[in-house]
Design an enzyme around this catalytic site. Structure first.
Site, short mmCIF file in Angstrom:
data_model
loop_
_atom_site.label_atom_id
_atom_site.label_comp_id
_atom_site.label_asym_id
_atom_site.label_seq_id
_atom_site.Cartn_x
_atom_site.Cartn_y
_atom_site.Cartn_z
N ASN A 9 0.87 -1.18 0.00
CA ASN A 9 0.00 0.00 0.00
C ASN A 9 0.91 1.23 0.00
O ASN A 9 1.55 1.51 1.01
CB ASN A 9 -0.89 -0.03 1.25
CG ASN A 9 -1.69 1.25 1.43
OD1 ASN A 9 -1.75 2.08 0.52
ND2 ASN A 9 -2.31 1.40 2.59
N LYS A 11 0.05 4.29 -0.19
CA LYS A 11 -0.57 5.47 0.45
C LYS A 11 -0.34 6.69 -0.45
O LYS A 11 -0.38 6.54 -1.67
CB LYS A 11 -0.02 5.64 1.87
CG LYS A 11 -0.12 4.34 2.68
CD LYS A 11 0.21 4.48 4.13
CE LYS A 11 0.08 3.13 4.81
NZ LYS A 11 0.26 3.20 6.25
N HIS A 90 -9.21 1.00 5.26
CA HIS A 90 -7.91 1.23 5.90
C HIS A 90 -8.09 2.18 7.08
O HIS A 90 -8.90 3.10 7.02
CB HIS A 90 -6.91 1.81 4.90
CG HIS A 90 -5.51 1.79 5.42
ND1 HIS A 90 -5.05 2.75 6.30
CD2 HIS A 90 -4.49 0.92 5.24
CE1 HIS A 90 -3.79 2.44 6.63
NE2 HIS A 90 -3.43 1.35 5.99
N GLU A 92 -6.46 4.61 8.04
CA GLU A 92 -6.27 6.04 7.72
C GLU A 92 -7.52 6.62 7.05
O GLU A 92 -7.82 7.80 7.23
CB GLU A 92 -5.01 6.20 6.85
CG GLU A 92 -3.76 5.96 7.69
CD GLU A 92 -2.57 5.37 6.93
OE1 GLU A 92 -2.54 5.42 5.69
OE2 GLU A 92 -1.67 4.84 7.63
N GLU A 160 -4.69 -4.95 10.73
CA GLU A 160 -3.66 -3.93 10.89
C GLU A 160 -3.90 -3.17 12.20
O GLU A 160 -4.71 -2.23 12.23
CB GLU A 160 -3.71 -2.92 9.73
CG GLU A 160 -3.43 -3.52 8.37
CD GLU A 160 -2.91 -2.47 7.39
OE1 GLU A 160 -1.84 -2.71 6.82
OE2 GLU A 160 -3.54 -1.41 7.23
N GLY A 166 3.32 2.21 10.73
CA GLY A 166 4.31 3.27 10.57
C GLY A 166 5.07 3.62 11.84
O GLY A 166 5.74 4.65 11.91
N SER A 206 4.12 -2.17 10.12
CA SER A 206 5.59 -2.22 10.32
C SER A 206 6.21 -3.55 9.89
O SER A 206 7.19 -3.99 10.48
CB SER A 206 5.95 -1.89 11.77
OG SER A 206 5.57 -0.56 12.09
P1 13P Z 1 3.57 0.36 7.45
O1 13P Z 1 4.04 -0.96 6.83
O2 13P Z 1 4.29 1.54 6.89
O3 13P Z 1 3.55 0.29 8.93
O4 13P Z 1 2.04 0.55 6.97
C1 13P Z 1 1.15 -0.50 7.12
C2 13P Z 1 -0.10 -0.16 6.43
O5 13P Z 1 -0.86 0.70 6.87
C3 13P Z 1 -0.40 -0.86 5.18
O6 13P Z 1 -1.72 -0.64 4.77
#
Ligand code: 13P
Length: 248
Positions: A9, A11, A90, A92, A160, A166, A206
């Site tokens: 992803n 983003k 997601h 976010e 997740e 992150g 992560s």
């Molecule tokens: P990270 O791997 O950067 O922690 O992000 C995970 C994520 O939100 C994937 O959708």
């Protein structure tokens, strides 16, 4: 046997220069693992045209097919641009755009109707984990975000934990196993064992080359949804290889 999926992803990262990373990832393709990259929507058509065996997906879609929704994209538009998957729910999107479980279910239905595979995301916040509410939250999000009629050929589910995204913090294998085993049991209760056994369950938060092997060894983990470490082929390729090497 369940499909293994290494999903990236991106983003809100990546311009046309980043397409070379997708090109470089092709070298890691192996028959036992599906590889998916979800770039920003601006890159979907170009990525799909050059991605070879790597599937391309969107990061979100609108629940409706068309209409007065400035800035939004329908699932059919993503499909037309070359996407084969779309991420829904997601964390976010849930936090930045106040998306509820019902919104996520509606988007997931829209994805199916457009012929896209939905990667439905769920996960608890740090506060929910610290209050001991993780499994309640996961059960509620699973029930509310996945429409009736889901099957392994339309739906992948990604766990997740919001606090692991992150941050470099990853739950212990035991904690990941607890949630993934719980998800499988909940899905079995709702859809029956035959359907529930087919769903690929991804872990996200992560994931890196250095922890991928340990995560892929966890029961009921069938792949990963990777953010930061999916942006560069040099980081993502070893994750694909670790998934290929993991036991079924
Ligand atoms: P990270 O791997 O950067 O922690 O992000 C995970 C994520 O939100 C994937 O959708």
């Amino acid at each position: 046997m369940r499909r293994k999926l290494a999903a990236g992803n991106w983003k809100m990262n990546g311009t046309t220069a980043a397409l070379s990373e997708i090109d470089a990832m092709k070298a890691a393709l192996t028959p036992g693992v599906d590889v998916l990259i979800c770039p920003p929507a601006t890159l979907i058509a170009q990525a799909a045209a050059m991605s070879g065996g790597i599937a391309i997906g969107g990061q979100d879609c609108h629940a409706k097919d068309s209409g007065a929704h400035t800035g939004d994209l329908s699932a059919a538009m993503l499909q037309d641009a070359g996407a084969r998957y779309v991420i829904t729910g997601h964390s976010e999107r849930r936090s930045d755009h106040a998306e509820s479980d019902a919104d996520v279910a509606a988007k997931t239905l829209a994805a199916w109707n457009a012929g896209l595979m939905a990667v439905v995301c769920i996960g608890e916040t740090l506060q929910e984990r610290e209050s001991g509410d993780t499994l309640d939250v996961i059960g509620r999000q699973l029930a509310g975000s996945i429409p009736d009629g889901a099957t392994a050929s339309t739906t992948v589910i990604a766990y997740e934990p919001v606090w692991a995204i992150g941050t470099g913090k990853v739950p212990t294998p035991d904690l990941i196993a607890e949630v993934h085993d719980f998800m499988r049991a909940e899905l079995t209760g709702r859809f029956g064992a035959e359907v529930a056994d087919g769903f690929s369950l991804l872990y996200g938060g992560s994931v890196k080359a250095s922890n991928a092997e340990e995560i892929f060894a966890v029961s009921n983990v069938d792949g990963a949804l990777v953010g930061g470490a999916s942006l560069k082929a040099a980081d993502f390729t070893p994750i694909i290889s670790a998934l290929a090497a993991s036991a079924d």
